[in-house]
Scaffold this active site. Structure first.
Site, PDB file in Angstrom:
ATOM      1  N   PHE A 128      72.205 -17.353  26.636  1.00  0.00           N
ATOM      2  CA  PHE A 128      70.806 -17.001  27.739  1.00  0.00           C
ATOM      3  C   PHE A 128      70.240 -16.228  27.351  1.00  0.00           C
ATOM      4  O   PHE A 128      70.470 -15.129  27.445  1.00  0.00           O
ATOM      5  CB  PHE A 128      71.757 -16.851  29.365  1.00  0.00           C
ATOM      6  CG  PHE A 128      70.964 -16.098  30.485  1.00  0.00           C
ATOM      7  CD1 PHE A 128      70.277 -16.688  31.951  1.00  0.00           C
ATOM      8  CD2 PHE A 128      70.599 -14.572  30.494  1.00  0.00           C
ATOM      9  CE1 PHE A 128      69.908 -16.564  32.589  1.00  0.00           C
ATOM     10  CE2 PHE A 128      70.085 -14.297  32.125  1.00  0.00           C
ATOM     11  CZ  PHE A 128      69.335 -15.753  32.725  1.00  0.00           C
ATOM     12  N   ARG A 242      77.769 -12.446  37.731  1.00  0.00           N
ATOM     13  CA  ARG A 242      78.243 -11.543  38.396  1.00  0.00           C
ATOM     14  C   ARG A 242      79.212 -12.058  39.287  1.00  0.00           C
ATOM     15  O   ARG A 242      80.109 -11.265  39.354  1.00  0.00           O
ATOM     16  CB  ARG A 242      77.214 -10.322  38.722  1.00  0.00           C
ATOM     17  CG  ARG A 242      76.037 -10.428  38.392  1.00  0.00           C
ATOM     18  CD  ARG A 242      74.914  -9.604  38.385  1.00  0.00           C
ATOM     19  NE  ARG A 242      73.864  -8.773  37.688  1.00  0.00           N
ATOM     20  CZ  ARG A 242      72.090  -9.170  38.879  1.00  0.00           C
ATOM     21  NH1 ARG A 242      72.015  -9.327  39.892  1.00  0.00           N
ATOM     22  NH2 ARG A 242      71.418  -8.404  37.554  1.00  0.00           N
ATOM     23  N   GLU A 362      74.503  -7.968  32.943  1.00  0.00           N
ATOM     24  CA  GLU A 362      74.251  -8.254  33.724  1.00  0.00           C
ATOM     25  C   GLU A 362      73.729  -6.823  35.850  1.00  0.00           C
ATOM     26  O   GLU A 362      74.301  -7.197  36.640  1.00  0.00           O
ATOM     27  CB  GLU A 362      75.487  -9.418  34.408  1.00  0.00           C
ATOM     28  CG  GLU A 362      76.057 -10.116  33.409  1.00  0.00           C
ATOM     29  CD  GLU A 362      76.482 -11.726  33.461  1.00  0.00           C
ATOM     30  OE1 GLU A 362      75.687 -11.925  34.948  1.00  0.00           O
ATOM     31  OE2 GLU A 362      76.409 -11.810  32.878  1.00  0.00           O
TER      32      GLU A 362
HETATM   33  C1  LIG Z   1      77.622  -6.803  24.999  1.00  0.00           C
HETATM   34  C2  LIG Z   1      76.422  -7.378  25.499  1.00  0.00           C
HETATM   35  C3  LIG Z   1      75.979  -8.513  25.971  1.00  0.00           C
HETATM   36  C4  LIG Z   1      74.954  -8.802  26.872  1.00  0.00           C
HETATM   37  N1  LIG Z   1      74.276  -9.828  26.688  1.00  0.00           N
HETATM   38  C5  LIG Z   1      73.518 -10.938  27.650  1.00  0.00           C
HETATM   39  C6  LIG Z   1      72.995 -11.869  27.703  1.00  0.00           C
HETATM   40  O1  LIG Z   1      74.009 -12.423  26.991  1.00  0.00           O
HETATM   41  N2  LIG Z   1      71.283 -12.227  27.821  1.00  0.00           N
HETATM   42  C7  LIG Z   1      70.556 -10.968  28.309  1.00  0.00           C
HETATM   43  O2  LIG Z   1      69.709 -11.467  28.471  1.00  0.00           O
HETATM   44  N3  LIG Z   1      71.017  -9.892  28.224  1.00  0.00           N
HETATM   45  C8  LIG Z   1      72.240  -9.342  28.439  1.00  0.00           C
HETATM   46  N4  LIG Z   1      73.071  -8.425  27.446  1.00  0.00           N
HETATM   47  C9  LIG Z   1      72.248  -6.695  27.983  1.00  0.00           C
HETATM   48  C10 LIG Z   1      72.062  -6.460  29.174  1.00  0.00           C
HETATM   49  O3  LIG Z   1      71.981  -6.892  30.198  1.00  0.00           O
HETATM   50  C11 LIG Z   1      71.268  -5.517  29.271  1.00  0.00           C
HETATM   51  O4  LIG Z   1      72.194  -4.021  28.305  1.00  0.00           O
HETATM   52  C12 LIG Z   1      70.912  -4.874  30.611  1.00  0.00           C
HETATM   53  O5  LIG Z   1      70.334  -5.160  31.009  1.00  0.00           O
HETATM   54  C13 LIG Z   1      70.689  -3.110  30.282  1.00  0.00           C
HETATM   55  O6  LIG Z   1      69.488  -3.209  29.647  1.00  0.00           O
HETATM   56  P1  LIG Z   1      69.570  -1.679  28.592  1.00  0.00           P
HETATM   57  O7  LIG Z   1      70.322  -1.864  27.899  1.00  0.00           O
HETATM   58  O8  LIG Z   1      67.843  -2.003  27.948  1.00  0.00           O
HETATM   59  O9  LIG Z   1      69.216  -0.485  29.493  1.00  0.00           O
HETATM   60  P2  LIG Z   1      67.601  -0.120  30.166  1.00  0.00           P
HETATM   61  O10 LIG Z   1      67.388  -1.253  30.807  1.00  0.00           O
HETATM   62  O11 LIG Z   1      67.294   0.443  29.042  1.00  0.00           O
HETATM   63  O12 LIG Z   1      68.721   0.607  31.182  1.00  0.00           O
HETATM   64  C14 LIG Z   1      69.205   2.618  30.023  1.00  0.00           C
HETATM   65  C15 LIG Z   1      69.871   3.318  31.363  1.00  0.00           C
HETATM   66  O13 LIG Z   1      68.321   3.989  32.761  1.00  0.00           O
HETATM   67  C16 LIG Z   1      68.771   3.206  33.079  1.00  0.00           C
HETATM   68  N5  LIG Z   1      68.291   2.555  34.368  1.00  0.00           N
HETATM   69  C17 LIG Z   1      66.802   1.759  34.132  1.00  0.00           C
HETATM   70  N6  LIG Z   1      65.821   1.282  35.407  1.00  0.00           N
HETATM   71  C18 LIG Z   1      66.694   2.609  36.076  1.00  0.00           C
HETATM   72  C19 LIG Z   1      65.957   3.008  37.306  1.00  0.00           C
HETATM   73  N7  LIG Z   1      65.044   2.299  38.033  1.00  0.00           N
HETATM   74  N8  LIG Z   1      66.928   4.245  38.271  1.00  0.00           N
HETATM   75  C20 LIG Z   1      67.635   4.842  37.171  1.00  0.00           C
HETATM   76  N9  LIG Z   1      68.371   4.317  36.178  1.00  0.00           N
HETATM   77  C21 LIG Z   1      67.305   3.330  35.606  1.00  0.00           C
HETATM   78  C22 LIG Z   1      69.929   1.866  33.462  1.00  0.00           C
HETATM   79  O14 LIG Z   1      70.846   1.869  34.366  1.00  0.00           O
HETATM   80  C23 LIG Z   1      70.888   3.222  32.438  1.00  0.00           C
HETATM   81  O15 LIG Z   1      71.424   3.651  32.304  1.00  0.00           O
HETATM   82  C24 LIG Z   1      73.956  -8.155  26.942  1.00  0.00           C
HETATM   83  C25 LIG Z   1      73.725  -6.763  26.683  1.00  0.00           C
HETATM   84  C26 LIG Z   1      75.621  -6.237  25.770  1.00  0.00           C
HETATM   85  C27 LIG Z   1      75.892  -4.903  25.756  1.00  0.00           C
END
Ligand SMILES: Cc1cc2nc3c(=O)[nH]c(=O)nc-3n(C[C@H](O)[C@H](O)[C@H](O)COP(=O)(O)OP(=O)(O)OC[C@H]3O[C@@H](n4cnc5c(N)ncnc54)[C@H](O)[C@@H]3O)c2cc1C
Length: 383
Positions: A128, A242, A362
């Protein structure tokens, strides 16, 4: 150890699912999972067909070889699989809730016939793709886009990151911008222009395949587009997954608690087992209470889902509360094991590291907090 006897509330069929998942983990996962974690591998091709034969893939969906079980059964299965490893539950969640669910809910009859039976059997693997390198919590601004050419085919360009199962998948459900809003596409990974390199050097969910996806003029037929417009498509899939997480982490936390309890009863310091010290008992009692509360939350939300009334905000409640509880339990359990808590000889630090990813993926804890904040105040505070 289940002080509330929560499993007494399960039906005989739900207990059968629990026992089946436990047996699978005992036989196929626990003997090797520390090595997979250490080596950063997950034998998806070997385990997929076994999980499929047990009805664990897309188990809450109906038809096309899916088991068609209730939500609590799905939750209990996730709990037992994640007691093995969060990477295993992630594999099953992604397959069932993030790859199969969108095809089952929004796909054409041809797409369903083509993909759902092999995905349910575990002979095909799905992934996904929503998250991008520059757009995680904020997928509305994704850059991956699809344009329709005169033949009617769609041409995808862009990239995704952190995609579970990406490098081993046969099919990817990919979300992309179009002139008509965000749309989902069912993309065979054998398509020319598609590549999915592994992401290396993770220190969490090491027994899970995580990849980038690249689309370089990937061409798919019009029939591969899912029948849902906007972010409600991917968000509806995430709500399904979730639900599995809020159950699953109870299993990861329980595995840590069980390891800590066993260790405390046998580790002797100052002439007696450390379980006999009040400070250790305080930790164990707190862990049991936290896990009981998380289990109750999961059971209640499962009942709501089976009644058809579960709201996304309630799923956010469960994901936020239960992952936090499981991570706190894992950290507390690790301290009970002392130095042995930092080795792979015991499951605790593996679960603890895994749960750091589960806290983030998620929907991060911050985003679920904002979902609850919006539900309580009526004010959206995301930006
Ligand atoms: C092992 C692993 C597997 C995964 N598998 C999938 C998958 O199969 N498919 C997929 O699509 N994704 C997947 N993901 C991605 C995951 O869903 C994202 O990492 C997650 O949504 C967070 O995005 P980001 O890492 O870019 O963090 P960011 O969005 O850059 O956030 C960084 C920090 O800022 C905070 N933040 C962001 N916006 C706000 C706000 N408005 N207010 C306050 N705080 C905020 C966040 O909470 C976090 O603490 C996976 C991630 C991991 C680590």
């Amino acid at each position: 150890m289940d002080l509330l006897n929560l499993d007494d509330r399960l039906t005989p069929d739900q207990r059968l699912v629990r026992d089946t998942a436990q047996g699978f983990v005992r036989e196929h996962v626990l003997p090797d999972v520390a090595t997979w974690f250490e080596e950063g591998t997950f034998p998806a091709r070997e385990l997929g067909p076994v999980l499929g034969s047990l009805g664990m893939l897309g188990m809450h969906l109906t038809g096309y070889g899916c088991a068609g079980l209730d939500a609590i059964s799905y939750g209990v299965a996730c709990r037992e699989l994640e007691a093995g490893d969060s990477g295993l539950r992630s594999f099953v969640s992604v397959q069932g809730s993030l790859a199969m669910f969108p095809i089952w809910k929004y796909g054409s009859p041809e797409l369903k016939e083509e993909w759902l039976p092999p995905l349910a059997a575990g002979t095909a693997i799905g992934c996904f793709g929503l998250t991008e390198p520059d757009h995680g919590s904020d997928p509305a601004n994704m850059k991956t886009h699809a344009k329709q050419d005169p033949s009617g085919d769609w041409i995808l360009n862009g990239s995704k990151m952190w995609i579970t199962n990406g490098s081993v998948a046969d099919v990817a459900v990919v979300w992309a911008q179009t002139d008509g809003g965000v749309r989902g596409f069912v993309v065979p990974t054998s398509s020319p222009g598609f590549s999915a390199p592994l992401i290396h050097r993770k220190l969490s969910l090491r027994a899970s395949v995580t990849s980038s996806l690249y689309f370089d003029d990937v061409r798919v037929p019009a029939s591969s587009m899912l029948d849902v417009v906007g972010l409600k498509g991917p968000l509806s899939c995430l709500s399904e997954a979730r639900f599995g997480i809020l159950w699953g982490v109870v299993g990861a936390g329980r595995a840590c608690f069980e390891a800590a309890l066993e260790y405390a009863k046998t580790r002797v310091q100052f002439g007696k087992p450390i379980a006999g010290f009040q400070l250790t008992q305080e930790k164990l009692a707190w862990m049991a209470v936290a896990l009981g509360q998380a289990g109750l939350t999961a059971l209640h939300l499962g009942s709501l889902k089976d009644a058809g009334s579960l709201r996304p905000q309630q799923v956010s409640f469960g994901k936020l509360a239960n992952v936090r509880a499981a991570l706190d339990v894992a950290r507390e359990a690790r301290s009970v094991l002392g130095a042995n808590g930092v080795t792979l000889e015991y499951p605790v630090i593996r679960h603890m590291n895994n749960l750091e990813s589960v806290l983030t993926y998620e929907g991060t804890q911050e985003i679920h907090t904002l979902v609850l904040g919006e539900a309580l105040t009526g004010v959206a505070a995301y930006r």
